[in-house]
Design a protein around this motif. Structure first.
Motif, PDB file in Angstrom:
ATOM      1  N   VAL A 269    -130.447  36.307   6.157  1.00 35.76           N
ATOM      2  CA  VAL A 269    -131.029  37.254   5.208  1.00 35.76           C
ATOM      3  C   VAL A 269    -130.741  36.827   3.775  1.00 35.76           C
ATOM      4  O   VAL A 269    -129.814  36.061   3.501  1.00 35.76           O
ATOM      5  N   ASN A 270    -131.548  37.382   2.868  1.00 34.93           N
ATOM      6  CA  ASN A 270    -131.359  37.191   1.433  1.00 34.93           C
ATOM      7  C   ASN A 270    -131.288  38.559   0.761  1.00 34.93           C
ATOM      8  O   ASN A 270    -132.195  39.374   0.917  1.00 34.93           O
ATOM      9  N   GLY A 271    -130.206  38.813   0.034  1.00 36.28           N
ATOM     10  CA  GLY A 271    -130.047  40.081  -0.668  1.00 36.28           C
ATOM     11  C   GLY A 271    -130.228  39.980  -2.168  1.00 36.28           C
ATOM     12  O   GLY A 271    -130.072  40.986  -2.867  1.00 36.28           O
TER      13      GLY A 271
ATOM     14  N   ALA B 123    -128.440  32.750   0.318  1.00 37.74           N
ATOM     15  CA  ALA B 123    -129.535  32.393   1.222  1.00 37.74           C
ATOM     16  C   ALA B 123    -129.450  30.933   1.647  1.00 37.74           C
ATOM     17  O   ALA B 123    -129.802  30.585   2.778  1.00 37.74           O
ATOM     18  N   CYS B 124    -128.965  30.064   0.742  1.00 34.96           N
ATOM     19  CA  CYS B 124    -128.833  28.644   1.092  1.00 34.96           C
ATOM     20  C   CYS B 124    -127.814  28.444   2.203  1.00 34.96           C
ATOM     21  O   CYS B 124    -128.023  27.632   3.110  1.00 34.96           O
ATOM     22  N   PHE B 125    -126.684  29.156   2.154  1.00 34.40           N
ATOM     23  CA  PHE B 125    -125.718  29.095   3.256  1.00 34.40           C
ATOM     24  C   PHE B 125    -126.382  29.506   4.568  1.00 34.40           C
ATOM     25  O   PHE B 125    -126.204  28.842   5.602  1.00 34.40           O
ATOM     26  N   ALA B 126    -127.134  30.598   4.544  1.00 34.40           N
ATOM     27  CA  ALA B 126    -127.774  31.101   5.759  1.00 34.40           C
ATOM     28  C   ALA B 126    -128.787  30.100   6.307  1.00 34.40           C
ATOM     29  O   ALA B 126    -128.811  29.806   7.512  1.00 34.40           O
ATOM     30  N   MET B 127    -129.631  29.565   5.425  1.00 33.31           N
ATOM     31  CA  MET B 127    -130.630  28.587   5.861  1.00 33.31           C
ATOM     32  C   MET B 127    -129.963  27.332   6.420  1.00 33.31           C
ATOM     33  O   MET B 127    -130.385  26.782   7.438  1.00 33.31           O
ATOM     34  N   GLY B 128    -128.918  26.860   5.733  1.00 33.19           N
ATOM     35  CA  GLY B 128    -128.257  25.642   6.180  1.00 33.19           C
ATOM     36  C   GLY B 128    -127.623  25.787   7.545  1.00 33.19           C
ATOM     37  O   GLY B 128    -127.752  24.900   8.402  1.00 33.19           O
ATOM     38  N   GLU B 129    -126.944  26.907   7.768  1.00 30.89           N
ATOM     39  CA  GLU B 129    -126.305  27.116   9.073  1.00 30.89           C
ATOM     40  C   GLU B 129    -127.353  27.122  10.182  1.00 30.89           C
ATOM     41  O   GLU B 129    -127.156  26.521  11.244  1.00 30.89           O
ATOM     42  N   ALA B 130    -128.473  27.779   9.939  1.00 32.08           N
ATOM     43  CA  ALA B 130    -129.535  27.824  10.951  1.00 32.08           C
ATOM     44  C   ALA B 130    -130.144  26.451  11.181  1.00 32.08           C
ATOM     45  O   ALA B 130    -130.418  26.068  12.326  1.00 32.08           O
ATOM     46  N   ALA B 131    -130.341  25.688  10.112  1.00 31.22           N
ATOM     47  CA  ALA B 131    -130.940  24.357  10.261  1.00 31.22           C
ATOM     48  C   ALA B 131    -130.033  23.425  11.056  1.00 31.22           C
ATOM     49  O   ALA B 131    -130.505  22.675  11.923  1.00 31.22           O
ATOM     50  N   GLY B 132    -128.729  23.453  10.767  1.00 30.74           N
ATOM     51  CA  GLY B 132    -127.810  22.600  11.504  1.00 30.74           C
ATOM     52  C   GLY B 132    -127.754  22.932  12.982  1.00 30.74           C
ATOM     53  O   GLY B 132    -127.741  22.047  13.845  1.00 30.74           O
ATOM     54  N   LEU B 133    -127.742  24.220  13.279  1.00 33.90           N
ATOM     55  CA  LEU B 133    -127.705  24.644  14.677  1.00 33.90           C
ATOM     56  C   LEU B 133    -129.036  24.356  15.364  1.00 33.90           C
ATOM     57  O   LEU B 133    -129.065  23.968  16.538  1.00 33.90           O
ATOM     58  N   ALA B 134    -130.140  24.505  14.638  1.00 36.15           N
ATOM     59  CA  ALA B 134    -131.456  24.190  15.202  1.00 36.15           C
ATOM     60  C   ALA B 134    -131.569  22.710  15.549  1.00 36.15           C
ATOM     61  O   ALA B 134    -132.147  22.337  16.578  1.00 36.15           O
ATOM     62  N   ALA B 135    -131.016  21.860  14.686  1.00 37.57           N
ATOM     63  CA  ALA B 135    -131.029  20.423  14.979  1.00 37.57           C
ATOM     64  C   ALA B 135    -130.268  20.123  16.263  1.00 37.57           C
ATOM     65  O   ALA B 135    -130.729  19.340  17.110  1.00 37.57           O
TER      66      ALA B 135
ATOM     67  N   ALA C 275    -126.348  24.737   1.267  1.00 43.16           N
ATOM     68  CA  ALA C 275    -127.179  24.499   2.449  1.00 43.16           C
ATOM     69  C   ALA C 275    -126.674  23.291   3.234  1.00 43.16           C
ATOM     70  O   ALA C 275    -126.562  23.334   4.463  1.00 43.16           O
ATOM     71  N   GLY C 276    -126.362  22.202   2.527  1.00 44.68           N
ATOM     72  CA  GLY C 276    -125.899  20.995   3.200  1.00 44.68           C
ATOM     73  C   GLY C 276    -124.550  21.161   3.864  1.00 44.68           C
ATOM     74  O   GLY C 276    -124.315  20.667   4.975  1.00 44.68           O
TER      75      GLY C 276
END
Length: 454
Positions: free
Chosen positions: A339-341, A403-415, A29-30
């Motif tokens: 997404v999470n599979g 899922a952590c990769f997906a969440m992290g990418e979205a969080a960084g771009l959201a910031a 995520a980080g």
């Protein structure tokens, strides 16, 4: 009676630096959060307690990406793309990536070499000009007001230092930053139990021809050994699989519990100390058993990782808590950012219980809503990874690296979007975030075609 506390004199803390985005924690995520923010043009710092990146994947010796793939109507597809693809390509160029392998006949995982992961992650962050501070342990925060973080305190060999940022992203895994800021959180199942930790180990010196597909025969050998009274195992489900080189295998037979049988807590230093020692003891016991398995007679322990593998501690409460029902029902969300599979993977006392969506009837993955990255009550904070807003059951699935990769990418771009729009992460235009994620190669579900291939 002697005092139970020590009063520390007030002191001035040196300012390490001022950034637009500061990310605490260098796991999947980080890594993704820092790269996404920096690629969007924001001056970004990634803070990591160890001297390398990868989180549990390297520090706890997991050596296996889970959740990159989904079983889509019976067909395997890699559904986590974007920055994760850039990292995997770098690992592959270092000859450190295995072909995906089947788990339980239903889902794929993908093993990697930990050294290659560390090197590839360094290269990825350098390519996107992310500043990195290693050997820095998050130690507390200073608030600007009730809803805004002013600075993060870190302990380093140079002493305590402060980092200022416009937006902070908590990828600590334990929700440390969010907890210090006063964001609400839950721990485990809220009844004193968390997913059980494990101690991984790697063996070398295996005869691959003789070992064959040992992971298929080992469960019966475990039952036979227990019946004979020669060995006892803390859990039923064991992981014994080859790495890139067939002479090296990763192993996990362990499960760490307190004296009352509940899981060791990853946020209690006394319990963690006990867990590390007991984990190594269990690892040696597993090794002694494996030396009786054909092909493993001359094997030896080549690595015990720097720390115990922690699966669950704090889960920060956000605008939505992803649930086990969402996972099993392959939930859709208007504000999906990835997404999470991976199925529910519940590490319960003495066993590991998997629960899958219907296969092959279902599409096999759930979407991840942006709201699970935004904590309540703190305005300049996002969280991503296993501490994001999920229930105990939902977290058992979406805590894994995919899922952590997906969440992290979205969080960084959201910031980055919040900073460019002079707003707070809670109020960004989610449609703009979704559009940018798709443009950068991420798969967020919604109306996108499911990616082809593995």
């Amino acid at each position: 009676m002697p005092a139970k506390t020590i009063t520390e004199p007030a002191r001035k803390i040196p300012l390490y630096g001022e950034y637009e985005v500061a990310v605490l924690g260098g796991g999947p995520a980080g890594i993704a959060a820092a790269v996404a923010a920096a690629r969007a043009g924001r001056r970004t710092l990634l803070i990591e307690r160890y001297g390398f990146l990868g989180g549990m994947g390297t520090a706890a010796g997991v050596t296996n990406f889970c959740g990159l793939h989904a079983n889509v109507h019976g067909e395997m597809r890699r559904v986590v793309q974007g920055i994760a693809s850039e990292l995997l390509a770098r690992i592959d160029r270092l000859d450190g990536l295995n072909a995906p392998h089947l788990i339980l006949g239903k889902i794929l995982a993908q093993a990697y070499d930990t050294a290659a992961y560390k090197i590839a992650a360094d290269d990825l962050l350098a390519a996107h000009k992310v500043d990195v501070l290693f050997h820095a342990l998050g130690a507390g925060i200073v608030m600007e007001d009730e809803k805004r973080i002013h600075a993060l305190m870190v302990e380093t060999k140079a002493g305590r230092q402060a980092v200022r940022a416009g937006i902070f992203i908590d990828c600590s895994g334990d929700g440390d930053l969010a907890a210090w800021a006063g964001a609400p959180f839950e721990v485990g199942d809220n009844a004193g139990s968390m997913l059980y930790p494990s101690m991984m180990l790697r063996l070398n010196g295996i005869d691959p021809a003789k070992a064959g597909e040992a992971w298929r025969t080992i469960p019966a050998l475990m039952e036979k050994a227990e019946a004979a009274g020669t060995h006892r195992f803390p859990r039923k489900s064991a992981i014994v699989r080859p790495q890139r080189s067939g002479i090296e295998w990763r192993v996990n037979f362990t499960q760490l519990a307190r004296e009352d049988g509940t899981a060791i807590s990853g946020i209690d230093p006394d319990q963690m100390t006990r867990g590390e020692i007991e984990g190594r003891r269990q690892a040696v016991q597993a090794f002694e058993f494996l030396r009786t398995v054909p092909g493993f007679e001359k094997s030896y322990i080549v690595d015990l990782p720097p720390q115990l593998g922690i699966r669950e501690t704090r889960r920060v409460v956000g605008g939505y808590m992803l649930s086990g029902e969402d996972v099993l029902g392959c939930a859709l969300f208007d504000d999906s950012i990835g997404v999470n599979g991976w199925p529910m993977e519940q590490h319960v006392a003495g066993d590991v219980v998997f629960k899958f969506p219907p296969i092959p009837e279902s599409r096999g993955f759930n979407e991840l809503p942006y709201r699970m990255l935004v904590p309540e009550s703190v305005d300049n904070l996002l969280m991503a990874g296993r501490c994001a807003s999920m229930t105990h059951e939902g977290q058992s699935a979406a805590r894994v690296s995919g899922a952590c990769f997906a969440m992290g990418e979205a969080a960084g771009l959201a910031a980055a979007l919040a900073l460019s729009g002079n707003t707070i992460p809670r109020d960004i235009a989610v449609e703009k975030l979704q559009q940018m994620l798709k443009q950068q190669g991420a798969f967020i579900g919604r109306d996108q075609p499911v990616p082809e291939g593995l």
